[in-house]
Design a protein around this motif. Structure first.
Motif, PDB file in Angstrom:
ATOM      1  N   LEU A 378      51.486  33.002  11.714  1.00 13.47           N
ATOM      2  CA  LEU A 378      52.113  34.153  12.361  1.00 13.47           C
ATOM      3  C   LEU A 378      51.067  35.014  13.058  1.00 13.47           C
ATOM      4  CD1 LEU A 378      54.633  35.969  12.814  1.00 13.47           C
ATOM      5  CD2 LEU A 378      54.019  37.117  10.667  1.00 13.47           C
ATOM      6  N   GLY A 379      49.965  35.304  12.363  1.00  9.26           N
ATOM      7  CA  GLY A 379      48.920  36.144  12.948  1.00  9.26           C
ATOM      8  C   GLY A 379      48.303  35.532  14.190  1.00  9.26           C
ATOM      9  N   LEU A 380      47.949  34.227  14.125  1.00 10.92           N
ATOM     10  CA  LEU A 380      47.318  33.571  15.269  1.00 10.92           C
ATOM     11  C   LEU A 380      48.302  33.427  16.422  1.00 10.92           C
ATOM     12  CD1 LEU A 380      44.757  32.315  16.329  1.00 10.92           C
ATOM     13  CD2 LEU A 380      45.413  30.136  15.288  1.00 10.92           C
ATOM     14  N   SER A 381      49.570  33.157  16.116  1.00  9.20           N
ATOM     15  CA  SER A 381      50.572  33.012  17.178  1.00  9.20           C
ATOM     16  C   SER A 381      50.767  34.322  17.930  1.00  9.20           C
ATOM     17  CB  SER A 381      51.906  32.550  16.586  1.00  9.20           C
ATOM     18  OG  SER A 381      51.765  31.299  15.954  1.00  9.20           O
ATOM     19  N   ILE A 382      50.906  35.429  17.196  1.00  8.27           N
ATOM     20  CA  ILE A 382      51.143  36.719  17.854  1.00  8.27           C
ATOM     21  C   ILE A 382      49.918  37.135  18.661  1.00  8.27           C
ATOM     22  CG2 ILE A 382      51.411  39.200  17.388  1.00  8.27           C
ATOM     23  CD1 ILE A 382      53.395  38.501  15.240  1.00  8.27           C
ATOM     24  N   SER A 383      48.716  36.906  18.144  1.00  2.98           N
ATOM     25  CA  SER A 383      47.515  37.299  18.892  1.00  2.98           C
ATOM     26  C   SER A 383      47.374  36.478  20.168  1.00  2.98           C
ATOM     27  CB  SER A 383      46.265  37.153  18.020  1.00  2.98           C
ATOM     28  OG  SER A 383      45.997  35.797  17.725  1.00  2.98           O
ATOM     29  N   LEU A 384      47.658  35.170  20.102  1.00  2.00           N
ATOM     30  CA  LEU A 384      47.547  34.326  21.298  1.00  2.00           C
ATOM     31  C   LEU A 384      48.631  34.663  22.323  1.00  2.00           C
ATOM     32  CD1 LEU A 384      46.700  30.834  19.729  1.00  2.00           C
ATOM     33  CD2 LEU A 384      45.154  32.415  20.880  1.00  2.00           C
ATOM     34  N   LEU A 385      49.854  34.918  21.854  1.00  2.00           N
ATOM     35  CA  LEU A 385      50.918  35.300  22.776  1.00  2.00           C
ATOM     36  C   LEU A 385      50.621  36.646  23.430  1.00  2.00           C
ATOM     37  CD1 LEU A 385      54.074  34.241  20.709  1.00  2.00           C
ATOM     38  CD2 LEU A 385      53.107  33.087  22.705  1.00  2.00           C
ATOM     39  N   SER A 386      50.008  37.552  22.680  1.00  2.00           N
ATOM     40  CA  SER A 386      49.641  38.853  23.238  1.00  2.00           C
ATOM     41  C   SER A 386      48.527  38.699  24.269  1.00  2.00           C
ATOM     42  CB  SER A 386      49.211  39.802  22.119  1.00  2.00           C
ATOM     43  OG  SER A 386      48.942  41.089  22.610  1.00  2.00           O
ATOM     44  N   LEU A 387      47.545  37.852  23.981  1.00  5.27           N
ATOM     45  CA  LEU A 387      46.477  37.596  24.950  1.00  5.27           C
ATOM     46  C   LEU A 387      47.040  36.983  26.239  1.00  5.27           C
ATOM     47  CD1 LEU A 387      43.679  36.186  22.600  1.00  5.27           C
ATOM     48  CD2 LEU A 387      43.485  38.224  24.023  1.00  5.27           C
ATOM     49  N   GLY A 388      48.094  36.185  26.096  1.00 12.38           N
ATOM     50  CA  GLY A 388      48.716  35.583  27.272  1.00 12.38           C
ATOM     51  C   GLY A 388      49.598  36.533  28.052  1.00 12.38           C
ATOM     52  N   GLY A 389      49.911  37.694  27.466  1.00 14.13           N
ATOM     53  CA  GLY A 389      50.738  38.674  28.163  1.00 14.13           C
ATOM     54  C   GLY A 389      52.226  38.450  27.990  1.00 14.13           C
ATOM     55  N   ILE A 390      52.628  37.951  26.811  1.00 13.48           N
ATOM     56  CA  ILE A 390      54.046  37.709  26.541  1.00 13.48           C
ATOM     57  C   ILE A 390      54.661  38.973  25.948  1.00 13.48           C
ATOM     58  CG2 ILE A 390      55.690  36.295  25.251  1.00 13.48           C
ATOM     59  CD1 ILE A 390      54.202  34.735  27.371  1.00 13.48           C
ATOM     60  N   PRO A 391      55.778  39.486  26.504  1.00 11.03           N
ATOM     61  CA  PRO A 391      56.418  40.659  25.904  1.00 11.03           C
ATOM     62  C   PRO A 391      57.067  40.283  24.570  1.00 11.03           C
ATOM     63  CG  PRO A 391      57.757  39.815  27.709  1.00 11.03           C
ATOM     64  CD  PRO A 391      56.488  39.016  27.696  1.00 11.03           C
ATOM     65  N   PRO A 392      57.224  41.226  23.633  1.00 15.65           N
ATOM     66  CA  PRO A 392      56.961  42.669  23.735  1.00 15.65           C
ATOM     67  C   PRO A 392      55.617  43.069  23.118  1.00 15.65           C
ATOM     68  CG  PRO A 392      58.260  42.255  21.778  1.00 15.65           C
ATOM     69  CD  PRO A 392      57.908  40.901  22.359  1.00 15.65           C
ATOM     70  N   PHE A 393      54.647  42.156  23.119  1.00 15.90           N
ATOM     71  CA  PHE A 393      53.386  42.451  22.442  1.00 15.90           C
ATOM     72  C   PHE A 393      52.477  43.310  23.316  1.00 15.90           C
ATOM     73  CE2 PHE A 393      54.760  38.232  20.757  1.00 15.90           C
ATOM     74  CZ  PHE A 393      55.174  38.690  19.518  1.00 15.90           C
ATOM     75  N   ALA A 394      51.381  43.789  22.709  1.00 16.47           N
ATOM     76  CA  ALA A 394      50.540  44.790  23.358  1.00 16.47           C
ATOM     77  C   ALA A 394      49.906  44.265  24.649  1.00 16.47           C
ATOM     78  CB  ALA A 394      49.453  45.249  22.384  1.00 16.47           C
ATOM     79  N   GLY A 395      49.528  42.984  24.663  1.00 14.60           N
ATOM     80  CA  GLY A 395      48.860  42.440  25.839  1.00 14.60           C
ATOM     81  C   GLY A 395      49.720  42.481  27.082  1.00 14.60           C
ATOM     82  N   PHE A 396      51.042  42.344  26.922  1.00 16.82           N
ATOM     83  CA  PHE A 396      51.952  42.402  28.074  1.00 16.82           C
ATOM     84  C   PHE A 396      51.882  43.771  28.739  1.00 16.82           C
ATOM     85  CE2 PHE A 396      56.201  43.794  29.482  1.00 16.82           C
ATOM     86  CZ  PHE A 396      56.373  42.940  30.561  1.00 16.82           C
ATOM     87  N   PHE A 397      51.955  44.842  27.942  1.00 15.17           N
ATOM     88  CA  PHE A 397      51.936  46.184  28.510  1.00 15.17           C
ATOM     89  C   PHE A 397      50.555  46.519  29.088  1.00 15.17           C
ATOM     90  CE2 PHE A 397      55.451  46.184  25.547  1.00 15.17           C
ATOM     91  CZ  PHE A 397      56.446  46.825  26.265  1.00 15.17           C
ATOM     92  N   GLY A 398      49.488  45.977  28.464  1.00 14.80           N
ATOM     93  CA  GLY A 398      48.148  46.193  29.009  1.00 14.80           C
ATOM     94  C   GLY A 398      47.992  45.581  30.390  1.00 14.80           C
ATOM     95  N   LYS A 399      48.489  44.345  30.546  1.00  8.86           N
ATOM     96  CA  LYS A 399      48.383  43.686  31.856  1.00  8.86           C
ATOM     97  C   LYS A 399      49.294  44.338  32.888  1.00  8.86           C
ATOM     98  CE  LYS A 399      46.712  39.163  30.439  1.00  8.86           C
ATOM     99  NZ  LYS A 399      46.949  37.716  30.362  1.00  8.86           N
ATOM    100  N   ILE A 400      50.476  44.750  32.473  1.00 10.74           N
ATOM    101  CA  ILE A 400      51.393  45.435  33.398  1.00 10.74           C
ATOM    102  C   ILE A 400      50.730  46.702  33.939  1.00 10.74           C
ATOM    103  CG2 ILE A 400      53.494  46.858  33.431  1.00 10.74           C
ATOM    104  CD1 ILE A 400      54.135  43.987  33.853  1.00 10.74           C
ATOM    105  N   TYR A 401      50.090  47.455  33.066  1.00  7.99           N
ATOM    106  CA  TYR A 401      49.437  48.707  33.466  1.00  7.99           C
ATOM    107  C   TYR A 401      48.290  48.420  34.435  1.00  7.99           C
ATOM    108  CZ  TYR A 401      47.913  53.581  32.789  1.00  7.99           C
ATOM    109  OH  TYR A 401      47.587  54.888  32.977  1.00  7.99           O
ATOM    110  N   LEU A 402      47.479  47.383  34.136  1.00  9.13           N
ATOM    111  CA  LEU A 402      46.372  47.016  35.027  1.00  9.13           C
ATOM    112  C   LEU A 402      46.890  46.577  36.397  1.00  9.13           C
ATOM    113  CD1 LEU A 402      43.934  45.012  32.709  1.00  9.13           C
ATOM    114  CD2 LEU A 402      43.315  46.983  34.090  1.00  9.13           C
ATOM    115  N   PHE A 403      47.891  45.694  36.397  1.00  9.74           N
ATOM    116  CA  PHE A 403      48.418  45.183  37.664  1.00  9.74           C
ATOM    117  C   PHE A 403      49.101  46.299  38.456  1.00  9.74           C
ATOM    118  CE2 PHE A 403      48.873  40.758  35.563  1.00  9.74           C
ATOM    119  CZ  PHE A 403      47.520  40.531  35.763  1.00  9.74           C
TER     120      PHE A 403
END
Length: 534
Positions: A378-403
């Motif tokens: 679970l931990g590795l899956s959520i971190s990798l999905l967040s790094l890829g920018g999959i919503p609703p994880f933190a990485g998605f909102f980070g990339k949206i803000y940058l773009f």
């Protein structure tokens, strides 16, 4: 000059957080000297307590009315406070994940923590350094400590090889960077403070000289090495593969954050006359980093090498905010680095746990892991999905803000390239998740078939569990409840005078470029006689 004047010019209270880290470092060494190996059980908690105290001191320094200290060598403004906090948090997470790892490798824990605190100290000073000598000393403190940490498991030949490569390439980049800042010193008429350098260059009227362009290129080369941006990334895959995993976790977040802090402060303060030139160079670096990092990561078979190329690509994404050079651009950089801290360290914690239990980091060996260790999966899956920018994880909102910040600044094709390469990155992240979750029991890898019983009561595993759960929760909810982080990022930019001056000057320049167009429009309008009768 009396003592009161000296004290007011030094303003030493600004570096109270760094002072706490220094006291913690000395405490770790003294306790280890007195108690020896018996101190290993709780010495990590001593270091974590000191780092937390440092973060509390940073909190109370927010919006300080007098952030300048040591006669202009250090600037404790809100921008530096955020970056220093990111570096301290990354050090805390690194200590949590390193206790069991270092003990199992048979090397002393206290010395590892002492070197890590030295690297933390260098990164924190680098985040606020506003004078050339201060910048160089802080940079070297961070770099030399990083070399030592990379080769810390001296019985491992891969660690020795990684440390040697890192040292040789790092020494070369340091020499190039130092040559660039020495040119700055000469062109400015012997100034070392960044704002005085900009004034000296403007007074000498050498703003478009070849010497200043060379100084800019050499300085960017040094910064590019620190943030592992292509084509200065050659050290990254080998160091990530050979170095101890907790070390690369710190390098991927703490060292990268310090490099971006240096980039913002140096480029906006010392190079305002060649702003278009450094934005052009960073545009090239961002394009190369996003393409090379994501494309080469597709072919990797080692999890650590895959994350190495992933970190190169992530640096390319963050550079979009730097190139935008707007309020939203700088704030998006800080927001993304804050969420990158949690999602990347969560992933590395899972990789450390898997390697401790199986002794491998090959991607193929993760097949069927969900059957044996659901929490790690679970931990590795959520971190990798967040790094890829999959919503609703933190990485998605980070990339949206940058773009969004890049699109507002007119960087349309760079944002489109970022979107395309983000889609490419999702493939190699999803591949690992699919391998862990979808594989049937008969398709398990040999490492997972022989996976030991999951136990958290072994020495040093409880801190790993705490680090995994905290970073996992932060990665999961930081996207949904991102408003406090948005506010923090925006306030850190709006309360930093040097950035506000840069942003205002760039806005004025854009308005001046629009004036001829407005004049031509007004000239093309038919004239109206105000005295004519209607």
């Amino acid at each position: 000059m009396d003592f009161a004047n000296i004290a007011s010019q030094l303003n030493a209270g600004t570096i109270l957080p760094e002072g706490i880290v220094i006291l913690t470092l000395l405490g770790v060494l003294i306790v280890d000297l007195i108690l020896g190996r018996t101190s290993a059980r709780w010495i990590g908690y001593l270091a974590i307590a000191g780092l937390f105290a440092s973060i509390v001191a940073l909190y109370f320094q927010w919006d300080s009315p007098n952030p300048i200290s040591f006669t202009g060598s250090f600037n404790g403004d809100d921008l530096s406070i955020v970056f220093r906090g990111i570096i301290a948090l990354s050090a805390i997470a690194t200590i949590l994940m390193s206790i069991r790892y270092v003990e199992q490798s048979g090397t002393p824990l206290a010395e590892f923590i002492a070197i890590l605190l030295s690297a933390t100290l260098g990164g924190m000073f680098l985040s606020g350094a506003s004078e050339l000598v201060m910048i160089f000393i802080s940079l070297e403190t961070l770099s030399i400590s990083s070399y030592l940490l990379t080769g810390y498991t001296k019985r491992d030949p891969r660690s020795n090889e990684a440390a040697l490569k890192y040292l040789l390439i790092g020494a070369s980049s340091t020499a190039i960077f130092l040559y660039g800042v020495s040119l700055l010193y000469g062109l400015s008429g012997g100034q070392t403070e960044l704002s005085a350098i900009a004034n000296g260059i403007a007074t000498a009227k050498v703003g478009q000289s070849l010497g200043l362009v060379i100084a800019l290129v050499f300085a960017i080369a040094g910064i590019g090495f620190k943030i592992s941006a292509a084509p200065f990334h050659q050290w990254t895959p080998d160091v990530y593969e050979g170095a101890p995993t907790p070390v690369i976790a710190f390098l991927s977040v703490g060292s990268k954050a310090a490099g971006f802090a240096l980039a913002i402060r140096l480029l906006t303060t010392a190079f305002p006359l060649v702003a278009d030139e450094w934005r052009f160079v960073f545009t090239a670096l961002a394009v190369l980093s996003m393409i090379l990092g994501n494309v080469v990561a597709l072919a990797q078979t080692s999890m650590k090498r895959m994350l190495a190329y992933s970190s190169i690509a992530q640096a390319g994404f963050v550079m979009i905010g730097l190139i935008a050079s707007t309020q939203a651009g700088y704030a998006s950089m800080i927001f993304y680095l804050l969420v990158y801290l949690f999602m990347n360290l969560c992933g590395f914690t899972c990789i450390i746990l898997f390697s401790l239990r199986t002794g491998t980091d090959q991607i193929a060996e993760y097949s069927g892991l969900y059957q044996k260790d659901p929490l790690l999966t679970l931990g590795l899956s959520i971190s990798l999905l967040s790094l890829g920018g999959i919503p609703p994880f933190a990485g998605f909102f980070g990339k949206i803000y940058l773009f969004w910040a890049g699109w507002q600044a007119g960087l349309y094709w760079l944002v489109l390239l970022g979107l395309v390469t983000s889609v490419v990155s999702i493939y190699y992240y999803i591949r690992v998740v699919k391998m862990m979750v979808v594989k049937e029991p008969h398709e398990m890898s040999d490492a997972v078939k022989n996976y030991p019983q999951v136990r958290w009561d072994l020495p040093g595993l409880r801190p790993l569990q705490v680090g995994l759960v905290v970073t996992l929760i932060a990665t999961s909810i930081a996207g949904i409840l991102s408003n406090p982080l948005f506010t923090l990022a925006n306030n850190s930019i709006s309360h930093t005078p040097i950035l506000q001056a840069t942003i205002n000057s760039s806005v004025k320049a854009q308005n001046l470029l629009l004036l001829p167009k407005l004049d031509s429009v007004s000239q093309s309008q038919p004239s109206v006689d105000s005295t004519a009768e209607i």
